[in-house]
Write a protein that holds these residues in place. Structure first.
Motif, short mmCIF file in Angstrom:
data_model
loop_
_atom_site.label_atom_id
_atom_site.label_comp_id
_atom_site.label_asym_id
_atom_site.label_seq_id
_atom_site.Cartn_x
_atom_site.Cartn_y
_atom_site.Cartn_z
N PHE A 2 0.83 -1.20 0.00
CA PHE A 2 0.00 0.00 0.00
C PHE A 2 0.87 1.26 0.00
O PHE A 2 1.92 1.29 0.64
N ILE A 3 0.39 2.26 -0.70
CA ILE A 3 0.95 3.61 -0.60
C ILE A 3 -0.14 4.45 0.07
O ILE A 3 -1.28 4.48 -0.40
N ILE A 4 0.22 5.08 1.14
CA ILE A 4 -0.73 5.91 1.90
C ILE A 4 -0.28 7.36 1.77
O ILE A 4 0.83 7.70 2.18
N GLN A 5 -1.12 8.18 1.17
CA GLN A 5 -0.84 9.61 1.06
C GLN A 5 -1.64 10.35 2.12
O GLN A 5 -2.85 10.15 2.23
N LEU A 6 -0.94 11.15 2.90
CA LEU A 6 -1.58 11.94 3.95
C LEU A 6 -1.38 13.41 3.58
O LEU A 6 -0.35 14.01 3.90
N GLN A 7 -2.35 13.98 2.89
CA GLN A 7 -2.23 15.36 2.41
C GLN A 7 -2.92 16.31 3.39
O GLN A 7 -4.04 16.05 3.82
N GLY A 39 7.79 9.23 4.87
CA GLY A 39 8.47 10.45 4.47
C GLY A 39 7.50 11.58 4.21
O GLY A 39 6.27 11.43 4.35
N ASN A 40 8.05 12.72 3.83
CA ASN A 40 7.26 13.91 3.57
C ASN A 40 6.87 14.02 2.11
O ASN A 40 7.64 13.62 1.23
N LEU A 41 5.69 14.58 1.86
CA LEU A 41 5.30 14.99 0.52
C LEU A 41 5.77 16.43 0.36
O LEU A 41 5.39 17.29 1.15
N ARG A 45 3.46 19.35 1.81
CA ARG A 45 2.10 18.96 1.43
C ARG A 45 1.53 17.88 2.33
O ARG A 45 0.35 17.54 2.23
N GLY A 46 2.36 17.28 3.19
CA GLY A 46 1.89 16.21 4.06
C GLY A 46 2.91 15.10 4.10
O GLY A 46 4.12 15.35 4.08
N GLY A 47 2.44 13.85 4.14
CA GLY A 47 3.35 12.72 4.24
C GLY A 47 2.88 11.54 3.40
O GLY A 47 1.78 11.54 2.87
N ALA A 48 3.77 10.55 3.30
CA ALA A 48 3.45 9.33 2.56
C ALA A 48 4.08 8.15 3.28
O ALA A 48 5.13 8.28 3.91
N ILE A 49 3.43 7.01 3.16
CA ILE A 49 3.88 5.79 3.82
C ILE A 49 3.77 4.64 2.82
O ILE A 49 2.76 4.52 2.11
N VAL A 69 -5.53 12.02 11.04
CA VAL A 69 -6.76 11.72 10.32
C VAL A 69 -7.96 12.00 11.22
O VAL A 69 -8.93 12.64 10.79
N VAL A 70 -7.88 11.56 12.46
CA VAL A 70 -8.98 11.75 13.41
C VAL A 70 -9.35 13.22 13.54
O VAL A 70 -10.52 13.59 13.59
N HIS A 71 -8.34 14.10 13.56
CA HIS A 71 -8.56 15.54 13.78
C HIS A 71 -8.56 16.34 12.48
O HIS A 71 -8.44 17.57 12.51
N ASN A 72 -8.71 15.64 11.35
CA ASN A 72 -8.82 16.27 10.03
C ASN A 72 -7.65 17.21 9.71
O ASN A 72 -7.83 18.25 9.09
N ILE A 73 -6.46 16.82 10.16
CA ILE A 73 -5.26 17.57 9.81
C ILE A 73 -4.77 17.12 8.44
O ILE A 73 -4.23 17.91 7.68
N VAL A 74 -5.00 15.85 8.12
CA VAL A 74 -4.68 15.32 6.81
C VAL A 74 -5.88 14.57 6.24
O VAL A 74 -6.75 14.10 6.98
#
Length: 96
Positions: A2-7, A39-41, A45-49, A69-74
């Motif tokens: 999986f690639i997880i993008q956290l924008q 790491g960072n986007l 812009r956020g992060g990626a895993i 995610v819970v607090h809608n930061i990404v």
């Protein structure tokens, strides 16, 4: 795999407040042998895993528990990849 993008989303300004909890969440993912690369986007812009060793359901559940995610930061986007060919160093990602 999986690639997880956290924008970053509308509550980006609160990231500092939840960063310690988010970092604990990341450390737990690495310790659980699920997160391979974090790491960072860029730029800011956020992060990626990159993750493995879990089902789609488990990844979605894990991501939903990220304090960011819970607090809608990404805003999280999960991309599932079925590897077909890898460099030999990454053969562990191939499903047998």
């Amino acid at each position: 795999m999986f690639i997880i993008q956290l924008q970053f989303s509308t509550n980006k300004s609160q990231a500092k407040e939840y960063m310690p909890a988010h970092q604990e969440w990341i450390t737990q993912g690495v310790d659980d042998d699920v997160f391979l690369v974090v790491g960072n986007l860029e730029p800011n812009r956020g992060g990626a895993i990159m993750a493995h060793n879990a089902t789609s359901k488990e990844i979605h559940e894990r991501v939903s528990n990220d304090p960011f995610v819970v607090h809608n930061i990404v805003r999280a986007e999960i991309i599932e990849i079925t590897p077909k060919l890898t460099d030999k160093r990454l053969d562990f990602l191939l499903k047998r």
